[in-house]
Design a protein around this motif. Sequence first.
Motif, PDB file in Angstrom:
ATOM      1  N   SER A 144       0.837  -1.206   0.000  1.00 49.58           N
ATOM      2  CA  SER A 144       0.000   0.000   0.000  1.00 49.58           C
ATOM      3  C   SER A 144       0.869   1.253   0.000  1.00 49.58           C
ATOM      4  CB  SER A 144      -0.925   0.007   1.222  1.00 49.58           C
ATOM      5  OG  SER A 144      -1.865  -1.040   1.151  1.00 49.58           O
ATOM      6  N   ARG A 145       1.947   1.228   0.771  1.00 50.34           N
ATOM      7  CA  ARG A 145       2.871   2.364   0.800  1.00 50.34           C
ATOM      8  C   ARG A 145       3.498   2.589  -0.565  1.00 50.34           C
ATOM      9  NH1 ARG A 145       7.490   1.810   4.767  1.00 50.34           N
ATOM     10  NH2 ARG A 145       7.911   3.897   3.945  1.00 50.34           N
ATOM     11  N   THR A 146       3.775   1.495  -1.284  1.00 44.70           N
ATOM     12  CA  THR A 146       4.341   1.607  -2.634  1.00 44.70           C
ATOM     13  C   THR A 146       3.364   2.308  -3.566  1.00 44.70           C
ATOM     14  OG1 THR A 146       5.597  -0.442  -2.293  1.00 44.70           O
ATOM     15  CG2 THR A 146       5.328   0.318  -4.553  1.00 44.70           C
ATOM     16  N   PHE A 147       2.100   1.913  -3.527  1.00 49.44           N
ATOM     17  CA  PHE A 147       1.068   2.558  -4.345  1.00 49.44           C
ATOM     18  C   PHE A 147       0.972   4.051  -4.013  1.00 49.44           C
ATOM     19  CE2 PHE A 147      -0.060  -1.561  -5.680  1.00 49.44           C
ATOM     20  CZ  PHE A 147      -1.075  -1.504  -6.622  1.00 49.44           C
ATOM     21  N   GLU A 148       1.002   4.377  -2.718  1.00 45.93           N
ATOM     22  CA  GLU A 148       0.879   5.768  -2.294  1.00 45.93           C
ATOM     23  C   GLU A 148       2.070   6.597  -2.752  1.00 45.93           C
ATOM     24  OE1 GLU A 148       0.390   5.588   1.901  1.00 45.93           O
ATOM     25  OE2 GLU A 148      -1.556   4.582   1.809  1.00 45.93           O
ATOM     26  N   SER A 149       3.271   6.041  -2.624  1.00 50.67           N
ATOM     27  CA  SER A 149       4.470   6.768  -3.044  1.00 50.67           C
ATOM     28  C   SER A 149       4.441   7.051  -4.538  1.00 50.67           C
ATOM     29  CB  SER A 149       5.730   5.965  -2.691  1.00 50.67           C
ATOM     30  OG  SER A 149       5.941   5.930  -1.309  1.00 50.67           O
ATOM     31  N   PHE A 150       4.031   6.056  -5.308  1.00 46.58           N
ATOM     32  CA  PHE A 150       3.966   6.247  -6.755  1.00 46.58           C
ATOM     33  C   PHE A 150       2.910   7.294  -7.109  1.00 46.58           C
ATOM     34  CE2 PHE A 150       2.905   5.334 -11.148  1.00 46.58           C
ATOM     35  CZ  PHE A 150       4.157   5.110 -11.713  1.00 46.58           C
ATOM     36  N   ALA A 151       1.764   7.248  -6.454  1.00 44.76           N
ATOM     37  CA  ALA A 151       0.700   8.220  -6.715  1.00 44.76           C
ATOM     38  C   ALA A 151       1.140   9.639  -6.374  1.00 44.76           C
ATOM     39  CB  ALA A 151      -0.547   7.853  -5.914  1.00 44.76           C
ATOM     40  N   ASN A 152       2.089   9.761  -5.444  1.00 45.30           N
ATOM     41  CA  ASN A 152       2.613  11.069  -5.041  1.00 45.30           C
ATOM     42  C   ASN A 152       3.832  11.489  -5.852  1.00 45.30           C
ATOM     43  OD1 ASN A 152       0.676  11.468  -3.022  1.00 45.30           O
ATOM     44  ND2 ASN A 152       1.875  10.322  -1.516  1.00 45.30           N
ATOM     45  N   ASP A 153       4.067  10.788  -6.974  1.00 46.50           N
ATOM     46  CA  ASP A 153       5.157  11.141  -7.903  1.00 46.50           C
ATOM     47  C   ASP A 153       6.540  11.057  -7.270  1.00 46.50           C
ATOM     48  OD1 ASP A 153       3.344  11.628  -9.983  1.00 46.50           O
ATOM     49  OD2 ASP A 153       3.052  13.708  -9.346  1.00 46.50           O
ATOM     50  N   ARG A 154       6.714  10.110  -6.369  1.00 48.46           N
ATOM     51  CA  ARG A 154       7.994   9.954  -5.697  1.00 48.46           C
ATOM     52  C   ARG A 154       8.872   8.928  -6.414  1.00 48.46           C
ATOM     53  NH1 ARG A 154       9.982  13.239  -2.247  1.00 48.46           N
ATOM     54  NH2 ARG A 154      10.734  11.628  -0.810  1.00 48.46           N
ATOM     55  N   ASN A 155      10.179   9.108  -6.304  1.00 47.03           N
ATOM     56  CA  ASN A 155      11.110   8.034  -6.642  1.00 47.03           C
ATOM     57  C   ASN A 155      11.087   7.044  -5.479  1.00 47.03           C
ATOM     58  OD1 ASN A 155      12.200   9.335  -9.084  1.00 47.03           O
ATOM     59  ND2 ASN A 155      13.081  10.791  -7.636  1.00 47.03           N
ATOM     60  N   ILE A 156      11.281   5.759  -5.799  1.00 41.97           N
ATOM     61  CA  ILE A 156      11.072   4.746  -4.761  1.00 41.97           C
ATOM     62  C   ILE A 156      12.206   3.722  -4.755  1.00 41.97           C
ATOM     63  CG2 ILE A 156       9.405   3.147  -3.755  1.00 41.97           C
ATOM     64  CD1 ILE A 156       7.308   4.257  -5.699  1.00 41.97           C
ATOM     65  N   LEU A 157      12.682   3.396  -3.559  1.00 44.44           N
ATOM     66  CA  LEU A 157      13.577   2.263  -3.354  1.00 44.44           C
ATOM     67  C   LEU A 157      12.777   1.160  -2.672  1.00 44.44           C
ATOM     68  CD1 LEU A 157      16.251   0.685  -3.064  1.00 44.44           C
ATOM     69  CD2 LEU A 157      16.720   2.037  -1.000  1.00 44.44           C
ATOM     70  N   LEU A 158      12.573   0.052  -3.389  1.00 43.84           N
ATOM     71  CA  LEU A 158      11.886  -1.113  -2.840  1.00 43.84           C
ATOM     72  C   LEU A 158      12.942  -2.155  -2.509  1.00 43.84           C
ATOM     73  CD1 LEU A 158       8.958  -1.396  -5.445  1.00 43.84           C
ATOM     74  CD2 LEU A 158       8.978  -0.133  -3.281  1.00 43.84           C
TER      75      LEU A 158
END
Length: 259
Positions: free
Chosen positions: A56-70
Amino acid sequence: MYTNSLQYAESSATYLTRREKKLQKRIKKTQYNVEARNQLTKVTLKRIVPITDNQSRTFESFANDRNILLHGSAGTGKTFLALYLALNSVIMGTSPKPIVILRSVVPSRDMGFLPGNVEEKIAVYEAPYDGLCSELTGHATAYDYFKKNHYIEFSTTSFLRGITFRDNIIIIDEAQNCSGHELNTIMTRIGEGCRVIICADFTQTDLIKSEDKLGFRKFMQIIKAMNSFDHIEFTHDDIVRSALVKDYIITKDRMNIDL
């Protein structure tokens, strides 16, 4: 008029005038574009919903236009989520350029020299995304379709010198197999308008040299300190691949056995 000219062209190709040849080419191009648009409606993504807190946090980060380290445990859906979110963005038209999937070509074991040309060798590393695209769409040839229609581009870290990515979603997959030098090269190739998703699990590295392994850990320290990245650490609770995989990884970690 167009139909008659096309029929004439197909039956009497040796007698075409210059005007008729141009007309034939234009008609065929139009027919090809119409067919491509019709196919587009047939390849759609399944609806995917997060089933753990970190998903869920991954979905939220992407929706907020963030770069993400998984980062974290195997079987938690890191690459699956990254590809789904990126493809959904491109298909919905919110991302103007193709997804770029980047991987190092470090083999997991010594297989000798792979046969074939460069494209055939690289295809071995593309295979996981072929399977993921089929799973995400229900179409066996979805990956080929996405590539032909410029939704996805695949490259290895061997061919990045002189390239600047712009307006792409960049997925750096299996990042734990990249040396510090490779990771530095990738990050310095990223231009304006790009978003980056890094998928990694340092416990599954195929690197042998200790300095190469250390390079990835240093890279993670940099990424975690950057304001432009969200870091999401996947744990045993996020393992969704299967009950067997979850039991195996938990048991291995509990026994502190490093394979």
